[in-house]
Design a protein around this motif. Sequence first.
Motif, PDB file in Angstrom:
ATOM      1  N   GLY A  66     -24.501   5.331 -62.737  1.00 38.37           N
ATOM      2  CA  GLY A  66     -23.753   5.850 -61.597  1.00 38.37           C
ATOM      3  C   GLY A  66     -24.358   7.125 -61.055  1.00 38.37           C
ATOM      4  O   GLY A  66     -24.397   7.350 -59.842  1.00 38.37           O
ATOM      5  N   LEU A  67     -24.875   7.949 -61.951  1.00 38.43           N
ATOM      6  CA  LEU A  67     -25.506   9.206 -61.535  1.00 38.43           C
ATOM      7  C   LEU A  67     -26.750   8.938 -60.701  1.00 38.43           C
ATOM      8  O   LEU A  67     -27.022   9.635 -59.718  1.00 38.43           O
ATOM      9  CB  LEU A  67     -25.852  10.026 -62.770  1.00 38.43           C
ATOM     10  N   TYR A  68     -27.496   7.901 -61.087  1.00 42.15           N
ATOM     11  CA  TYR A  68     -28.718   7.568 -60.354  1.00 42.15           C
ATOM     12  C   TYR A  68     -28.420   7.183 -58.905  1.00 42.15           C
ATOM     13  O   TYR A  68     -29.296   7.288 -58.041  1.00 42.15           O
ATOM     14  CB  TYR A  68     -29.451   6.409 -61.035  1.00 42.15           C
ATOM     15  N   TYR A  69     -27.224   6.736 -58.631  1.00 43.52           N
ATOM     16  CA  TYR A  69     -26.858   6.390 -57.261  1.00 43.52           C
ATOM     17  C   TYR A  69     -26.923   7.608 -56.345  1.00 43.52           C
ATOM     18  O   TYR A  69     -27.245   7.497 -55.158  1.00 43.52           O
ATOM     19  CB  TYR A  69     -25.448   5.781 -57.243  1.00 43.52           C
ATOM     20  N   TYR A  70     -26.647   8.778 -56.913  1.00 45.34           N
ATOM     21  CA  TYR A  70     -26.617  10.018 -56.135  1.00 45.34           C
ATOM     22  C   TYR A  70     -27.914  10.820 -56.259  1.00 45.34           C
ATOM     23  O   TYR A  70     -28.358  11.430 -55.278  1.00 45.34           O
ATOM     24  CB  TYR A  70     -25.441  10.884 -56.585  1.00 45.34           C
ATOM     25  N   PHE A  71     -28.492  10.818 -57.458  1.00 46.19           N
ATOM     26  CA  PHE A  71     -29.698  11.619 -57.687  1.00 46.19           C
ATOM     27  C   PHE A  71     -30.680  10.791 -58.524  1.00 46.19           C
ATOM     28  O   PHE A  71     -30.372  10.425 -59.658  1.00 46.19           O
ATOM     29  CB  PHE A  71     -29.352  12.920 -58.425  1.00 46.19           C
ATOM     30  N   PRO A  72     -31.868  10.521 -57.987  1.00 43.82           N
ATOM     31  CA  PRO A  72     -32.803   9.636 -58.675  1.00 43.82           C
ATOM     32  C   PRO A  72     -33.513  10.268 -59.864  1.00 43.82           C
ATOM     33  O   PRO A  72     -34.137   9.563 -60.654  1.00 43.82           O
ATOM     34  CB  PRO A  72     -33.812   9.274 -57.584  1.00 43.82           C
ATOM     35  N   SER A  73     -33.449  11.612 -59.984  1.00 39.50           N
ATOM     36  CA  SER A  73     -34.169  12.276 -61.065  1.00 39.50           C
ATOM     37  C   SER A  73     -33.559  13.648 -61.338  1.00 39.50           C
ATOM     38  O   SER A  73     -32.786  14.181 -60.527  1.00 39.50           O
ATOM     39  CB  SER A  73     -35.648  12.450 -60.699  1.00 39.50           C
ATOM     40  N   LYS A  74     -33.932  14.211 -62.468  1.00 41.54           N
ATOM     41  CA  LYS A  74     -33.510  15.564 -62.811  1.00 41.54           C
ATOM     42  C   LYS A  74     -34.048  16.567 -61.797  1.00 41.54           C
ATOM     43  O   LYS A  74     -33.337  17.492 -61.379  1.00 41.54           O
ATOM     44  CB  LYS A  74     -34.009  15.912 -64.212  1.00 41.54           C
ATOM     45  N   ASP A  75     -35.289  16.381 -61.386  1.00 39.38           N
ATOM     46  CA  ASP A  75     -35.880  17.288 -60.397  1.00 39.38           C
ATOM     47  C   ASP A  75     -35.076  17.289 -59.100  1.00 39.38           C
ATOM     48  O   ASP A  75     -34.835  18.338 -58.499  1.00 39.38           O
ATOM     49  CB  ASP A  75     -37.327  16.883 -60.095  1.00 39.38           C
ATOM     50  N   ALA A  76     -34.672  16.099 -58.659  1.00 42.53           N
ATOM     51  CA  ALA A  76     -33.894  15.991 -57.417  1.00 42.53           C
ATOM     52  C   ALA A  76     -32.551  16.685 -57.555  1.00 42.53           C
ATOM     53  O   ALA A  76     -32.074  17.352 -56.628  1.00 42.53           O
ATOM     54  CB  ALA A  76     -33.692  14.524 -57.049  1.00 42.53           C
ATOM     55  N   LEU A  77     -31.947  16.571 -58.723  1.00 45.32           N
ATOM     56  CA  LEU A  77     -30.654  17.200 -58.962  1.00 45.32           C
ATOM     57  C   LEU A  77     -30.775  18.723 -58.961  1.00 45.32           C
ATOM     58  O   LEU A  77     -29.984  19.423 -58.312  1.00 45.32           O
ATOM     59  CB  LEU A  77     -30.101  16.702 -60.300  1.00 45.32           C
ATOM     60  N   VAL A  78     -31.771  19.253 -59.666  1.00 42.67           N
ATOM     61  CA  VAL A  78     -31.966  20.703 -59.699  1.00 42.67           C
ATOM     62  C   VAL A  78     -32.311  21.230 -58.312  1.00 42.67           C
ATOM     63  O   VAL A  78     -31.844  22.303 -57.901  1.00 42.67           O
ATOM     64  CB  VAL A  78     -33.057  21.087 -60.720  1.00 42.67           C
ATOM     65  N   PHE A  79     -33.118  20.476 -57.578  1.00 39.42           N
ATOM     66  CA  PHE A  79     -33.463  20.915 -56.233  1.00 39.42           C
ATOM     67  C   PHE A  79     -32.216  21.097 -55.381  1.00 39.42           C
ATOM     68  O   PHE A  79     -32.092  22.083 -54.647  1.00 39.42           O
ATOM     69  CB  PHE A  79     -34.406  19.919 -55.546  1.00 39.42           C
ATOM     70  N   GLU A  80     -31.302  20.133 -55.429  1.00 41.15           N
ATOM     71  CA  GLU A  80     -30.094  20.241 -54.612  1.00 41.15           C
ATOM     72  C   GLU A  80     -29.248  21.433 -55.027  1.00 41.15           C
ATOM     73  O   GLU A  80     -28.619  22.079 -54.179  1.00 41.15           O
ATOM     74  CB  GLU A  80     -29.283  18.948 -54.699  1.00 41.15           C
ATOM     75  N   GLN A 146     -39.217  18.082 -50.099  1.00 44.31           N
ATOM     76  CA  GLN A 146     -38.247  19.061 -50.576  1.00 44.31           C
ATOM     77  C   GLN A 146     -38.638  20.477 -50.147  1.00 44.31           C
ATOM     78  O   GLN A 146     -37.782  21.265 -49.732  1.00 44.31           O
ATOM     79  CB  GLN A 146     -38.118  18.958 -52.091  1.00 44.31           C
ATOM     80  N   PHE A 147     -39.909  20.794 -50.253  1.00 44.29           N
ATOM     81  CA  PHE A 147     -40.355  22.117 -49.800  1.00 44.29           C
ATOM     82  C   PHE A 147     -40.125  22.284 -48.295  1.00 44.29           C
ATOM     83  O   PHE A 147     -39.808  23.388 -47.825  1.00 44.29           O
ATOM     84  CB  PHE A 147     -41.830  22.333 -50.131  1.00 44.29           C
ATOM     85  N   GLU A 148     -40.271  21.200 -47.546  1.00 42.76           N
ATOM     86  CA  GLU A 148     -40.026  21.271 -46.109  1.00 42.76           C
ATOM     87  C   GLU A 148     -38.558  21.544 -45.802  1.00 42.76           C
ATOM     88  O   GLU A 148     -38.219  22.072 -44.738  1.00 42.76           O
ATOM     89  CB  GLU A 148     -40.481  19.978 -45.425  1.00 42.76           C
ATOM     90  N   ARG A 149     -37.661  21.206 -46.712  1.00 40.54           N
ATOM     91  CA  ARG A 149     -36.246  21.523 -46.528  1.00 40.54           C
ATOM     92  C   ARG A 149     -35.944  22.976 -46.876  1.00 40.54           C
ATOM     93  O   ARG A 149     -35.007  23.575 -46.342  1.00 40.54           O
ATOM     94  CB  ARG A 149     -35.384  20.606 -47.398  1.00 40.54           C
ATOM     95  N   ILE A 150     -36.722  23.559 -47.753  1.00 39.94           N
ATOM     96  CA  ILE A 150     -36.512  24.948 -48.155  1.00 39.94           C
ATOM     97  C   ILE A 150     -37.039  25.917 -47.101  1.00 39.94           C
ATOM     98  O   ILE A 150     -36.400  26.931 -46.785  1.00 39.94           O
ATOM     99  CB  ILE A 150     -37.202  25.232 -49.505  1.00 39.94           C
ATOM    100  N   ARG A 151     -38.189  25.616 -46.533  1.00 37.43           N
ATOM    101  CA  ARG A 151     -38.857  26.583 -45.644  1.00 37.43           C
ATOM    102  C   ARG A 151     -38.015  27.018 -44.447  1.00 37.43           C
ATOM    103  O   ARG A 151     -38.042  28.194 -44.076  1.00 37.43           O
ATOM    104  CB  ARG A 151     -40.207  26.022 -45.198  1.00 37.43           C
ATOM    105  N   PRO A 152     -37.270  26.127 -43.807  1.00 35.03           N
ATOM    106  CA  PRO A 152     -36.453  26.586 -42.671  1.00 35.03           C
ATOM    107  C   PRO A 152     -35.412  27.633 -43.067  1.00 35.03           C
ATOM    108  O   PRO A 152     -34.970  28.413 -42.218  1.00 35.03           O
ATOM    109  CB  PRO A 152     -35.789  25.294 -42.178  1.00 35.03           C
ATOM    110  N   LEU A 153     -35.018  27.662 -44.337  1.00 35.39           N
ATOM    111  CA  LEU A 153     -34.048  28.658 -44.775  1.00 35.39           C
ATOM    112  C   LEU A 153     -34.652  30.060 -44.705  1.00 35.39           C
ATOM    113  O   LEU A 153     -33.930  31.042 -44.511  1.00 35.39           O
ATOM    114  CB  LEU A 153     -33.577  28.353 -46.198  1.00 35.39           C
ATOM    115  N   ASN A 154     -35.972  30.156 -44.860  1.00 34.19           N
ATOM    116  CA  ASN A 154     -36.627  31.456 -44.708  1.00 34.19           C
ATOM    117  C   ASN A 154     -36.443  31.989 -43.291  1.00 34.19           C
ATOM    118  O   ASN A 154     -36.272  33.199 -43.083  1.00 34.19           O
ATOM    119  CB  ASN A 154     -38.127  31.343 -45.023  1.00 34.19           C
ATOM    120  N   ASP A 155     -36.478  31.086 -42.324  1.00 32.33           N
ATOM    121  CA  ASP A 155     -36.305  31.519 -40.934  1.00 32.33           C
ATOM    122  C   ASP A 155     -34.875  32.000 -40.677  1.00 32.33           C
ATOM    123  O   ASP A 155     -34.654  32.883 -39.835  1.00 32.33           O
ATOM    124  CB  ASP A 155     -36.656  30.384 -39.975  1.00 32.33           C
ATOM    125  N   LEU A 156     -33.894  31.416 -41.380  1.00 32.09           N
ATOM    126  CA  LEU A 156     -32.525  31.904 -41.232  1.00 32.09           C
ATOM    127  C   LEU A 156     -32.430  33.360 -41.672  1.00 32.09           C
ATOM    128  O   LEU A 156     -31.715  34.160 -41.067  1.00 32.09           O
ATOM    129  CB  LEU A 156     -31.562  31.057 -42.074  1.00 32.09           C
TER     130      LEU A 156
END
Length: 233
Positions: A66-80, A146-156
């Motif tokens: 069930g967890l895999y339905y939301y997050f495919p890996s530990k890395d993905a979970l920590v990233f979020e 994932q890095f592309e999702r982080i970078r715009p936060l720098n502009d904020l």
Amino acid sequence: MASVTSAETDGQANDKTAARAARRERKRDQSREEILDAARRVLLRHGVGAMTLDAVANEVGMSKTGLYYYFPSKDALVFELVHGVIEAQAKAVQAGVGAAVDGGGALRAIIGGTVESFAPRLDDFRLAFLFGQVAGAGALRWDREQFERIRPLNDLVLGKATEMLGAERAERLPRAAVEPRLMAFLAYLAAIGLLTMKGMVEPMDDPLLYSDEQLVEGFARVFEAAAAAGEGG
């Protein structure tokens, strides 16, 4: 009694379908947040080495499948987890900078807003800024997307201050001679350094000599002076 037309029947069916879809989406969002909360608890309680998908699944009370339905890996979970923390802080700083009347005020808002966001929640600060260091090289891997999702936060955090400092710099040559984006980033680093020191000494019951307010004020005055240097010259 008036008969129900085919169009009306179709409309009612569409409304019910949309309502069911909305309920599923709300349930999915709720489950996702519950998983993130559980992962945060496991991570802070046991550390990165013990934070497995099995441990998180047990904490939240669902199967690993069930967890895999939301997050495919530990890395993905920590990233979020990290993304959520940084995004909330970035939006808070952005709001403060938006109320500033000049570049110096924008730098003050970056410092003050960052400290105010994290000082009451140092665990979140450690998760966002120190987790990778504690985890060690190769413990976590994020991809380009994932890095592309982080970078715009720098502009904020930095964008508006950079814009204001750049406009002021065009009107005069500041003695500090620091590129606007770099100056905004240095103000951000000052706040991160303050929080790092605070987080290091307070668990050992050895608080800093100066209060958060005094440290923020000191940094703010230094950066305001640097931003205003050369004014009227």
